[in-house]
Design a protein around this motif. Structure first.
Motif, short mmCIF file in Angstrom:
data_model
loop_
_atom_site.label_atom_id
_atom_site.label_comp_id
_atom_site.label_asym_id
_atom_site.label_seq_id
_atom_site.Cartn_x
_atom_site.Cartn_y
_atom_site.Cartn_z
N LYS A 155 0.82 -1.22 0.00
CA LYS A 155 0.00 0.00 0.00
C LYS A 155 0.85 1.26 0.00
O LYS A 155 0.54 2.23 -0.70
CB LYS A 155 -0.94 -0.01 1.21
N SER A 162 -8.46 3.72 -2.97
CA SER A 162 -9.45 2.93 -2.28
C SER A 162 -8.79 1.91 -1.34
O SER A 162 -7.74 1.35 -1.66
CB SER A 162 -10.34 2.19 -3.29
N SER A 163 -9.41 1.68 -0.21
CA SER A 163 -8.89 0.69 0.74
C SER A 163 -9.70 -0.60 0.70
O SER A 163 -9.49 -1.49 1.52
CB SER A 163 -8.91 1.27 2.16
N LYS A 164 -10.64 -0.69 -0.26
CA LYS A 164 -11.53 -1.86 -0.32
C LYS A 164 -10.84 -3.09 -0.89
O LYS A 164 -11.10 -4.21 -0.49
CB LYS A 164 -12.77 -1.52 -1.14
N LYS A 165 -9.95 -2.88 -1.87
CA LYS A 165 -9.28 -4.00 -2.51
C LYS A 165 -7.94 -4.30 -1.83
O LYS A 165 -7.29 -3.41 -1.31
CB LYS A 165 -9.06 -3.70 -4.00
N SER A 166 -7.54 -5.56 -1.91
CA SER A 166 -6.28 -5.97 -1.29
C SER A 166 -5.09 -5.29 -1.96
O SER A 166 -5.05 -5.16 -3.19
CB SER A 166 -6.12 -7.49 -1.39
N THR A 167 -4.14 -4.86 -1.16
CA THR A 167 -2.91 -4.27 -1.68
C THR A 167 -1.72 -5.19 -1.44
O THR A 167 -0.57 -4.78 -1.50
CB THR A 167 -2.65 -2.89 -1.04
#
Length: 246
Positions: A155, A162-167
């Protein structure tokens, strides 16, 4: 319906990236779809292994599209290379299984970043390298690169909003080689976030300049904060190098 796979090489210097945009046709995708649509007489939409940003190049972008046209693959390639701009070239072509999807079936990718070093910049490769006049400690950069290997939350090394999807991503290989007045940084991973390679490169350059320590990579990962990583290296040094499939 035939499924055609293309391997494309392009110079991204004068384009607004890969993906077609509503306010301009100056993208790689737009140019390719226009030629394919004219060739087939039908609207063609292509699927790519991934997007490249404005100014980024590709040595082997993978694309697929579906068509019923009665032309051989050699004829399709010949037509494309005749009518595409000269800075976009179809290098390879093959007919593949109808289920093949250039994006979803991609297992990993390699990106190459080229840095020009030394006292004198170059007039001819300025569109394809990033010139760094300062001394770079390659050994320190290589040590820092070793901390990038493996699976991590990248990240802090991305421009993802967006913080919704995996980084979380995994880097399999990170090599730095010197060839005359250039450093070549090669990254191989199972996926890359937006600007991830360019931010990793910018961070490694700062480490090479002595502004950071190699161990600072660990702190950047732990912070999960973009501001703690280095600058985003310019687009012109970045190349999509290879895409891997099963």
């Amino acid at each position: 319906m035939r499924n055609i796979k293309l391997t494309i090489e392009y110079d991204g210097a004068r384009y607004n990236g890969w993906q077609k945009l509503g306010d301009t046709e100056n993208t790689i995708q737009s140019k390719l779809e226009k030629v394919l649509s004219e060739m087939t007489g039908r609207k063609i939409e292509v699927i790519a292994s991934g997007r490249t940003d404005s100014g980024v190049h590709a040595l082997a972008q993978i694309v697929n599209f579906k068509t019923n046209i009665n032309m051989s693959t050699k004829e399709i390639r010949r037509y494309c290379n005749q009518y595409l701009p000269k800075d976009i070239v179809v290098k390879g072509i093959e007919e593949v299984d109808e289920r093949f999807h250039a994006r979803y079936n991609a297992k990993s990718k390699k990106y190459l970043y080229r840095i020009r070093i030394g006292a004198i910049p170059t007039a001819f490769n300025r569109k394809y390298t990033y010139y760094v006049p300062n001394y770079l400690d390659i050994e320190a950069m290589q040590k820092a690169g070793s901390y990038l290997l493996g699976e991590h939350d990248f990240k802090a090394f991305s421009s993802v909003k967006s913080s919704k999807k995996s980084t979380s991503r995994e880097i399999f290989e990170m090599d730095i080689t010197k060839e005359e007045n250039e450093l070549h940084l090669l990254f191989h991973g199972n996926g890359f976030l937006h600007n991830m390679v360019r931010i990793m490169v910018g961070t490694l350059i700062e480490i090479g300049e002595g502004k950071r320590t190699p161990e600072s990579i660990k702190d950047i990962f732990a912070s999960k904060t973009r501001e703690n990583a280095g600058v985003t290296a310019p687009a012109q040094g970045l190349f999509l190098y290879e895409v891997f499939y099963d």
